[in-house]
Design an enzyme around this catalytic site. Sequence first.
Site, PDB file in Angstrom:
ATOM      1  NE  ARG A  29      -3.549  -0.709   2.708  1.00 14.81           N
ATOM      2  CZ  ARG A  29      -3.945  -0.876   3.971  1.00 14.81           C
ATOM      3  NH1 ARG A  29      -4.114   0.184   4.746  1.00 14.81           N
ATOM      4  NH2 ARG A  29      -4.193  -2.064   4.459  1.00 14.81           N
ATOM      5  NE  ARG A  33      -6.830   7.482   4.106  1.00 16.71           N
ATOM      6  CZ  ARG A  33      -7.438   7.425   5.289  1.00 16.71           C
ATOM      7  NH1 ARG A  33      -7.642   8.548   5.972  1.00 16.71           N
ATOM      8  NH2 ARG A  33      -7.842   6.287   5.795  1.00 16.71           N
ATOM      9  NE  ARG A  42      -8.877   8.855  -2.312  1.00 19.37           N
ATOM     10  CZ  ARG A  42     -10.090   9.201  -1.923  1.00 19.37           C
ATOM     11  NH1 ARG A  42     -10.702  10.199  -2.507  1.00 19.37           N
ATOM     12  NH2 ARG A  42     -10.673   8.559  -0.952  1.00 19.37           N
ATOM     13  CG  ASP A  78      -9.969  -1.531  -3.392  1.00 16.98           C
ATOM     14  OD1 ASP A  78      -9.502  -0.962  -2.387  1.00 16.98           O
ATOM     15  OD2 ASP A  78     -10.816  -2.446  -3.322  1.00 16.98           O
ATOM     16  CE1 TYR A 154     -13.517  -5.916   1.876  1.00 11.17           C
ATOM     17  CE2 TYR A 154     -11.839  -7.360   0.964  1.00 11.17           C
ATOM     18  CZ  TYR A 154     -12.185  -6.242   1.702  1.00 11.17           C
ATOM     19  OH  TYR A 154     -11.207  -5.459   2.262  1.00 11.17           O
TER      20      TYR A 154
END
Lengths: 354, 354
Positions: A29, A33, A42, A78, A154
Amino acid sequence: MTPSSPSAARFLDACFGRAVDRPPVWMMRQAGRYLPEYREVRRDVSFLHLCRSPDLAAEVSLQPFRRFQPDGVIFFSDILVPIAAMGAKVEFGDAGPHLPEPLRSASDVVRLQRFDPSEAVAFTGEILRTIAREVGGRAAVLGFCGAPWTLASYLVEGGGSRSFAVIKEMAARDPQTLERLLSLLADVAADVLSYQIASGAQAVQLFDTWAGELDAEEYRRWALPAVSRAIAGIRRGPAGAPVIVYINGCGHLVEAMAESGADVLSIDWRLPLSVARRRAPRLALQGNLDPAHLLGTPERVAQRTAAMLAETGGEAHVANLGHGILPGSRLECVTAFFDAVRAPARIGAGAIPA
Amino acid sequence: MTPSSPSAARFLDACFGRAVDRPPVWMMRQAGRYLPEYREVRRDVSFLHLCRSPDLAAEVSLQPFRRFQPDGVIFFSDILVPIAAMGAKVEFGDAGPHLPEPLRSASDVVRLQRFDPSEAVAFTGEILRTIAREVGGRAAVLGFCGAPWTLASYLVEGGGSRSFAVIKEMAARDPQTLERLLSLLADVAADVLSYQIASGAQAVQLFDTWAGELDAEEYRRWALPAVSRAIAGIRRGPAGAPVIVYINGCGHLVEAMAESGADVLSIDWRLPLSVARRRAPRLALQGNLDPAHLLGTPERVAQRTAAMLAETGGEAHVANLGHGILPGSRLECVTAFFDAVRAPARIGAGAIPA
């Protein structure tokens, strides 16, 4: 796709257990962020829009490469992108992804479709081609996909879960439906990863993040056959893109994971790599600094990273975190992590002549 | 508090590794939502009201005893009850507990107070006395408390967490504050458990549910000294109430857990008990059926429970789940679990003479 520079070659050599000058290093990752330049991008676009915009997604994939020069550059996406391409409704919120119509029966499986990645997710190929061009061999280009068990979790749970009660209940009470779903997801994962390799990915990672919830018997019954089928289904070209498998909380599953056909086992931070090596001696390892250390101090990061490298002696080891980097990570800690892998002599008593 | 019947004696004997006719059995969170009679009580009262009403709490504690005759009866409460008694704001919602004012600094720790359980949580003593009277030795009466690391996680994170980023950041950047907090919580846990033992608890369990997020080095630095201090602080009477320690995801921590001073290690479902036994040969074990099996079929429950018992041969083993029972558990599966421990001869080929 033959690696033309030391960094990409170092990455692939380590995956195959060949000798390297030092372990290659990247972070799960790593486009995310914790980077101010990522947050800047973003600010103006939604997460899903970013995934589907080749230029923007390539840009954020390259941000950590420009800042830290990792030996691997993973494309930004993703793990639920293929799920959406199968026809499932997926919503991305602040509290993580949500599937408003969770899969609960055989008829729900029938509604999901296998797809041609070069059509349904052509944007992923475009991102990878752009990255490969920009990186130009100065790092290995990495593709990825969710592993079948984790994707099924999921779909069946409708999002994240603490207990995985719904999919485990399905395993016990409607095994045929779960088997059908896992087979379909294995084929989709193979299709997706093959397309990524054809588009420039030199190595691929299957994220089976949630398979660690299963004990070894249930893992062998459900998750392992599906991830093995996905790996077997990848059209592995003459260069033989190595396959990395990650499980969070894999300590009880190492021997079973090693039977998946993977080239590299990606180990979470709880299992010492020396123990993983003893239990899976024939495979390369990836990992495994606790990403929470990157919230702390550079000194401690350097110390713990050196300790992590000592676990393998740097052999057949792709240095990485034990899980994805956390949003609040400090840039000076990230730098300390990369430095500790690249220049171990600078750490501790390294200046004293032997 | 000397056990006067086989069931309570069986429980305590197993905890101390003494010979028993068969392993004692109970279930973590056995007083709970899977029981229709519990849901009936809960229809009219809030969770917190239930915790604080001695008659009602004793009633729901006894519900599983009446239905399944476990060898241990744990009193109904919540691990955050002592946290609230220390002065922290705690709210119980459908999505789990929430602490609206999470602890973030040394001055927040100072505001928390050690308390006298016989005053601040006198209702817990009353619940235990009622249960002890009703059970009359036909089962061991069990007390419990959250272990310091897990309580600190709630306080610092403000509720549940996926990454435990805030408390891990505190560990790295403000170790003094975390040390002070853990010491305080260790003393509170010791006070609370001592009071429970004085009120009739014959064995106590420390839930360190979230310590499994720590690698062994961090566990030894933070969670282990605190839980050891709590155990050392319990006024262990002449009867020597055994102490059970539970960690979810304890596979990488067994050796360290064994140094806590606990008499019994409660193992989650992922680690085979034979492996735990090899790594902590001197202690009794508790566990460890995956609670998700109780969502499935009675046949599979019987089979997996028999396999679990075979891991220890039933010696120094308190049969239990590997985590708390899930709300959707089926009563016929729960019955199958208890039956499989109590009457192993009825399972499989047991009818064939040896």
